[in-house]
Design an enzyme around this catalytic site. Sequence first.
Site, PDB file in Angstrom:
ATOM      1  N   ASP A  10      -1.986  -4.616  12.998  1.00  0.00           N
ATOM      2  CA  ASP A  10      -1.261  -5.935  12.988  1.00  0.00           C
ATOM      3  C   ASP A  10       0.164  -5.526  13.079  1.00  0.00           C
ATOM      4  O   ASP A  10       1.215  -5.879  12.329  1.00  0.00           O
ATOM      5  CB  ASP A  10      -1.626  -6.732  11.686  1.00  0.00           C
ATOM      6  CG  ASP A  10      -0.873  -8.117  12.056  1.00  0.00           C
ATOM      7  OD1 ASP A  10      -0.139  -8.468  13.115  1.00  0.00           O
ATOM      8  OD2 ASP A  10      -0.964  -8.989  11.021  1.00  0.00           O
ATOM      9  N   HIS A  11       0.572  -5.501  14.472  1.00  0.00           N
ATOM     10  CA  HIS A  11       1.979  -4.913  14.918  1.00  0.00           C
ATOM     11  C   HIS A  11       2.548  -5.925  15.578  1.00  0.00           C
ATOM     12  O   HIS A  11       2.057  -6.590  16.500  1.00  0.00           O
ATOM     13  CB  HIS A  11       2.002  -3.563  15.649  1.00  0.00           C
ATOM     14  CG  HIS A  11       2.008  -2.348  14.580  1.00  0.00           C
ATOM     15  ND1 HIS A  11       2.391  -1.141  14.603  1.00  0.00           N
ATOM     16  CD2 HIS A  11       1.394  -2.236  13.436  1.00  0.00           C
ATOM     17  CE1 HIS A  11       2.314  -0.408  13.860  1.00  0.00           C
ATOM     18  NE2 HIS A  11       1.762  -1.015  12.837  1.00  0.00           N
ATOM     19  N   LYS A  48      -6.174  11.426  -0.708  1.00  0.00           N
ATOM     20  CA  LYS A  48      -5.734  11.922  -2.286  1.00  0.00           C
ATOM     21  C   LYS A  48      -6.495  11.445  -3.382  1.00  0.00           C
ATOM     22  O   LYS A  48      -6.875  10.287  -3.595  1.00  0.00           O
ATOM     23  CB  LYS A  48      -4.228  11.067  -2.446  1.00  0.00           C
ATOM     24  CG  LYS A  48      -3.110  11.376  -1.435  1.00  0.00           C
ATOM     25  CD  LYS A  48      -1.681  10.876  -1.985  1.00  0.00           C
ATOM     26  CE  LYS A  48      -0.775  11.148  -1.154  1.00  0.00           C
ATOM     27  NZ  LYS A  48       0.464  10.527  -1.473  1.00  0.00           N
ATOM     28  N   GLY A  53       4.360  -3.099   4.873  1.00  0.00           N
ATOM     29  CA  GLY A  53       4.937  -3.445   6.033  1.00  0.00           C
ATOM     30  C   GLY A  53       5.874  -1.978   6.414  1.00  0.00           C
ATOM     31  O   GLY A  53       6.063  -0.971   5.932  1.00  0.00           O
ATOM     32  N   GLU A  54       6.247  -2.097   7.705  1.00  0.00           N
ATOM     33  CA  GLU A  54       7.118  -1.192   8.582  1.00  0.00           C
ATOM     34  C   GLU A  54       8.213  -2.076   9.151  1.00  0.00           C
ATOM     35  O   GLU A  54       8.033  -3.130   9.654  1.00  0.00           O
ATOM     36  CB  GLU A  54       6.344  -0.318   9.454  1.00  0.00           C
ATOM     37  CG  GLU A  54       4.957   0.463   9.241  1.00  0.00           C
ATOM     38  CD  GLU A  54       4.428   0.962  10.327  1.00  0.00           C
ATOM     39  OE1 GLU A  54       5.074   1.590  11.013  1.00  0.00           O
ATOM     40  OE2 GLU A  54       3.254   0.725  10.248  1.00  0.00           O
TER      41      GLU A  54
END
Length: 326
Positions: A37-38, A194, A106-107
């Site tokens: 979702d960008h 991880k 987010g980014e």
Amino acid sequence: MTRFGYTLMGEQSGPRELVRYAQAAEDAGFDFEVSSDHYSPWLVSQGHSPYAWTVLGAVAQATSRVELMTYVTCPTMRYHPAVVAQKAATLQLLSEGRFLLGVGSGESLNEHVVGQGWPSVDTRQDMLVEALEIIRALHSGDLVTYVGEHFRVDSARIWDVPDEPVEIGVAVSGEEGVRAFAPLGDHLIAVEPKADLIAQWDEAREAEGSQASRKIGQIPVSWDPDRDAALERAHEQFRWFAGGWPVNAELPTPAGFAAASQFVRPEDVAESIPCGPDLDELAESVRPFLDAGFTDIAVVQIGDEQQDRFLAEAAGPLLEKMRALR
């Protein structure tokens, strides 16, 4: 039993193509499909970024079996959490109960576009906590008023609420995220295998008396009959991947990603992304996630130009080999 998914990569494909790939991926036997979702691709060479929620609405009608999921939506900047709650409820209805809402903090690449700046990571985490509280409250179908430090909701109600609640997966990368989100989410999302993160998540969930949850990861591959072509494509379109989350979350534009990855060599990419026709090598790339305890793994096939052939020729045999690893 581990489930394997297909990634609808909006940064490298247009909306009509994504719907077609979604149908082909279901036919190939994938268990679920996740959508990025960008607002922008990471690199100009990828060249796309359609609106994920419109695409998912079309995919919900074009498919009948696969689970659908955002991987991931940021419900704090571009979207107010009250709007995300409405979108998720609607998609759950359209898909007849096949939707899982994946969220994260987010980014900058996508969220700075609304002109509200880019908060510190601590603030972003606090915002996500409030967003999840709002989404949960609205999915009850009740009238909601909420006053938080970051968000307000005034007499809001979702009128079309699905009978089957929308489950929520939360992207976390460390112990602080586990403490904040294990009580609020249903499932864990992580992009690195991880084992200690899985253990921390399960311990936190158990302490809350919560039910067992899924752990959902993602891996990129670059399948192509020509290994050199596969590697060239992976380097051209996915070299940003080498930066890691702490770097990638902060870069605001494709130009920034291009500058940050300008010294990443093809051989560097090959160390982290399997490239070429060897399906055994591609299948082995999921083993670290299996060993870490992930229950769901979504595959990213890099590049638009080989999607049709990948889904028609390679996806079915690859799924067989990945499932055999279990």
